[in-house]
Design a protein around this motif. Structure first.
Motif, short mmCIF file in Angstrom:
data_model
loop_
_atom_site.label_atom_id
_atom_site.label_comp_id
_atom_site.label_asym_id
_atom_site.label_seq_id
_atom_site.Cartn_x
_atom_site.Cartn_y
_atom_site.Cartn_z
N ALA A 285 0.81 -1.14 0.04
CA ALA A 285 -0.04 -0.02 0.00
C ALA A 285 0.66 1.35 -0.06
N PRO A 286 2.04 1.28 0.81
CA PRO A 286 2.75 2.43 0.85
C PRO A 286 3.30 2.76 -0.89
N GLN A 287 3.76 1.62 -1.34
CA GLN A 287 4.39 2.04 -2.64
C GLN A 287 3.19 2.49 -3.53
N LEU A 288 2.01 2.04 -3.32
CA LEU A 288 1.07 2.29 -4.43
C LEU A 288 0.76 3.83 -4.21
N TYR A 289 0.36 4.23 -3.12
CA TYR A 289 -0.04 5.53 -2.83
C TYR A 289 1.05 6.73 -2.58
N VAL A 290 2.37 6.18 -2.29
CA VAL A 290 3.41 7.28 -2.15
C VAL A 290 4.23 7.14 -3.41
N SER A 291 4.61 6.18 -4.14
CA SER A 291 5.24 6.13 -5.14
C SER A 291 4.66 6.11 -6.48
N LEU A 292 3.79 5.26 -6.58
CA LEU A 292 3.33 4.91 -8.02
C LEU A 292 2.18 6.15 -8.56
N HIS A 297 -3.27 12.88 -6.76
CA HIS A 297 -4.35 12.00 -6.88
C HIS A 297 -4.68 10.96 -5.66
N VAL A 298 -3.86 11.34 -4.69
CA VAL A 298 -4.02 10.58 -3.27
C VAL A 298 -4.60 11.68 -2.43
N PRO A 299 -5.83 11.54 -1.73
CA PRO A 299 -6.33 12.13 -0.75
C PRO A 299 -5.49 12.48 0.44
N ALA A 300 -5.29 13.68 0.93
CA ALA A 300 -4.47 13.86 2.34
C ALA A 300 -4.63 13.09 3.00
N ARG A 301 -5.92 12.55 3.36
CA ARG A 301 -6.29 11.88 4.50
C ARG A 301 -5.40 10.43 4.40
N VAL A 302 -5.44 9.96 3.15
CA VAL A 302 -4.64 8.68 2.92
C VAL A 302 -3.45 8.73 3.25
N LEU A 303 -2.69 9.95 2.76
CA LEU A 303 -1.32 9.87 3.03
C LEU A 303 -1.18 10.07 4.67
N GLY A 477 -10.92 2.99 6.65
CA GLY A 477 -11.60 3.64 5.48
C GLY A 477 -11.21 3.13 4.26
N LEU A 478 -10.20 2.31 4.07
CA LEU A 478 -9.88 1.73 2.75
C LEU A 478 -9.78 0.27 2.83
N GLY A 479 -11.04 -0.39 3.47
CA GLY A 479 -10.64 -2.00 3.93
C GLY A 479 -11.07 -2.90 2.71
N ARG A 480 -11.41 -2.18 1.53
CA ARG A 480 -11.66 -3.29 0.42
C ARG A 480 -10.74 -2.80 -0.80
N ALA A 481 -10.88 -3.62 -1.78
CA ALA A 481 -9.80 -3.54 -2.79
C ALA A 481 -9.90 -2.29 -3.52
N GLU A 482 -11.04 -1.50 -3.63
CA GLU A 482 -11.25 -0.30 -4.25
C GLU A 482 -10.28 0.65 -3.80
N THR A 483 -9.77 1.77 -4.42
CA THR A 483 -8.86 2.97 -3.92
C THR A 483 -9.70 4.12 -4.39
N PRO A 484 -9.11 5.48 -3.85
CA PRO A 484 -9.66 6.55 -4.14
C PRO A 484 -9.80 7.05 -5.73
N VAL A 485 -8.78 6.14 -6.54
CA VAL A 485 -8.77 6.35 -7.90
C VAL A 485 -9.66 5.26 -8.63
#
Ligand SMILES: Cc1cc2nc3c(=O)[nH]c(=O)nc-3n(C[C@H](O)[C@H](O)[C@H](O)COP(=O)(O)OP(=O)(O)OC[C@H]3O[C@@H](n4cnc5c(N)ncnc54)[C@H](O)[C@@H]3O)c2cc1C
Length: 521
Positions: A285-292, A297-303, A477-485
């Motif tokens: 998850a960190p690689q996806l949201y922070v690097s990729l 495109h990543v909500p501040a609350r996720v980061l 808040g992100l307990g499923r496979a779906e992401t904010p994108v």
């Protein structure tokens, strides 16, 4: 251009790709390493003729997973082999607690520690047999598993549900203390809890232990004949037969997003691959949201929540070519496939507390594997291909042993840690070190260097402790496979239900991608 791009050819990525290809999608899997498999690969690491599992090795979750069973991998070359003793815990005093494929042998083993415990184990086994498979089935579904959860509650009834909820909160130590008098059953439960990354004193340990124990009794902890890579080989062969492609040596460095929808990826060599319907990320998850993903495109609350994301402990793994079987002091240990060298419940608690406190364990808990007696294809006749791993803190603050290790994990430190682990093994298998023909050592850096998901040597894509499970995995808040994108799905062990080779994270991501594509149409 493909319908779906899957980033990473670990078991979750490959299971996801298979499910999508079965639905008629054109799928391409892009893998950074020169070969597919992620943490499911084998190689001749030491000497020619000795096939080592480089990472994972035993597959109770794989054999018990409906998501993998559904793929019919046996038709694509997979053959499971099982040791007669599933997992054993040899003590320094020569005692042995074991889980056998034969329930009566398991009961006799724990009864030898305290008369009556055999009957108590039989009762435990009957109780778990009635609910365990339903529970595991529900656990593998996207959270919350409404239909399967309701079925489980229906089967348990109101009183049973309350009891099960209480059981879900128990530590392995408390659970063992409530049901057994002797230390044999306790060792088995505590060892399996820590194997699953839960301290024997932490809430939730009992249920994790019972998942591994119950699967051990039901399906064993099998291995693919010829090495872990055979499981990957079957997944890839099946995918190709269904029309999917796997491209190795392609590190994805960006998920391309247009209008808040994932439309493809860009690789490190600049190549872009478009995705008509979905991108599935078998990465942490960190690689996806922070690097990729681009930050915009990543909500501040996720980061912000990701700053609290906790990787599980690091790992040091040894692989050996031996000139004969491991000389276990405890009779019966030679028939096991996997062993836990625990030092008993208190030894496990000590190890867990050292890890919590950033201390490198002085007397390390070992998970050990041996094969020759049930998979002769992996080594020359009469010889053995064995391994052991232990955990070390992600952030080292000190060394509970005498070597002054700092956690730099340079070659010298790794060799000293390897000697500590071998000395531990020698106490339960005197003369072990004389059998070693060659040794391969992998520390946190080597593990991450051969698979970017194994951050700091973490096995599970994030700790399995309760605060990062179910609705909290990978973040609240992100307990499923779906992401904010839109059209982007997390398919790795960082997603529910977490680490282990069960393919559920990949299958859940594929299912979500299919549902969203249908809704979009
Ligand atoms: C030493 C060790 C022992 C273990 N023992 C067991 C065991 O006995 N039984 C068990 O069930 N589980 C075991 N596990 C855990 C299990 O292997 C993992 O939980 C499982 O492999 C996770 O699968 P995955 O597909 O999510 O990720 P991985 O298997 O880690 O695969 C991820 C893949 O993605 C690739 N990747 C990452 N980033 C990129 C990128 N940017 N671009 C392209 N590709 C990328 C990686 O190279 C890798 O191939 C073990 C793990 C380790 C490390």
């Amino acid at each position: 251009m493909a319908d779906a791009v899957v980033i990473g050819a670990g078991p979750n990525g490959l299971v996801a790709a298979n499910h999508l290809a079965d639905a008629g999608w054109e799928v391409v899997v892009l893998e950074a390493e020169p070969e597919p498999g992620g943490a499911v690969r084998s190689a001749e690491l030491t000497l020619p003729g000795y096939v080592h599992d480089r990472f994972s090795a035993f597959y109770p979750l794989g054999a018990g997973s409906p998501q993998i069973a559904r793929l019919g991998l046996e038709r694509h070359g997979l053959r499971w082999l099982r040791a007669p003793v599933v997992v054993a815990d040899p003590g320094d005093d020569g005692s042995l607690a074991l889980i056998s494929s034969d329930l009566e042998e398991t009961c006799a083993s724990v009864d030898a520690f305290a008369p009556g415990d055999g009957e108590a184990w039989r009762e435990l086994s009957a109780w778990w047999g009635g609910i365990g498979p339903r529970f595991i089935d529900a656990l593998m579904d996207p959270f919350p598993p409404l239909r399967k959860g309701a079925r489980l509650v229906g089967a348990l009834g109101p009183r049973g549900t309350l009891e099960f909820a209480r059981f879900g909160l128990l530590s392995a130590r408390r659970f063992a203390g409530e049901r057994f008098r002797g230390s044999g059953a306790a060792r088995l439960l505590g060892g399996n809890a820590l194997h699953a990354d839960i301290s024997p004193d932490a809430a939730g340990g009992a249920v994790f232990a019972m998942v591994l124990v119950g699967l051990g009794q039901d399906v064993g902890w099998p291995v693919p004949e010829g090495g872990a890579g055979a499981l990957t080989g079957a997944l890839v062969a099946r995918l190709r037969a269904a029309g999917g492609r796997v491209v190795c040596g392609e590190r994805v460095e960006r998920v391309l997003v247009r209008g808040n929808r994932a439309v493809g990826v860009r690789c490190a060599d600049g190549r872009e691959v478009g995705a008509r319907r979905a991108v599935l990320a078998d990465v942490g998850a960190p690689q996806l949201y922070v690097s990729l993903l681009e930050r915009e495109h990543v909500p501040a609350r996720v980061l912000s929540a990701l700053q609290r994301f906790q990787y599980d402990s690091g790992t040091v793994k040894l692989d050996w070519a031996l000139d004969g079987p491991i000389p276990w002091a405890a009779q019966g240990a030679a028939r096991a496939g996997t062993l836990h060298v625990t030092g008993g419940m208190d030894g496990l608690s000590l190890q867990a507390s050292e890890l919590e406190r950033g201390q490198i364990p002085g007397d390390p808990f070992l998970v050990v594997g041996q094969y020759a007696h049930f998979d002769p294809s992996r080594q020359p006749a009469g010889h053995e291909t064995a391994w052991a791993y232990t955990h070390v803190p992600q952030r080292v603050l000190g060394d509970a042993g005498d070597d002054g290790l700092t956690g730099s994990w340079d070659r010298g430190e790794l060799e000293r840690m390897a000697e500590r682990m071998e000395a531990r093994l020698d106490r339960v298998a005197p003369g072990f070190r004389d059998r070693v023909l060659a040794r391969h050592v992998a520390g946190p850096r080597e593990l991450e260097g051969t698979n970017a998901n194994l951050v700091g040597g973490a096995l599970n894509g994030g700790t399995a402790q309760l605060h990062q499970q179910l609705v909290f995995r990978p973040i609240p808040g992100l307990g499923r496979a779906e992401t904010p994108v839109r059209g982007l799905f997390l398919a790795s062990a960082s997603a529910h239900p977490g680490g282990g080779v069960h393919g559920a994270c990949g299958a859940n991501a594929a299912r979500a991608a299919l549902v969203h594509a249908r809704l979009r149409r």
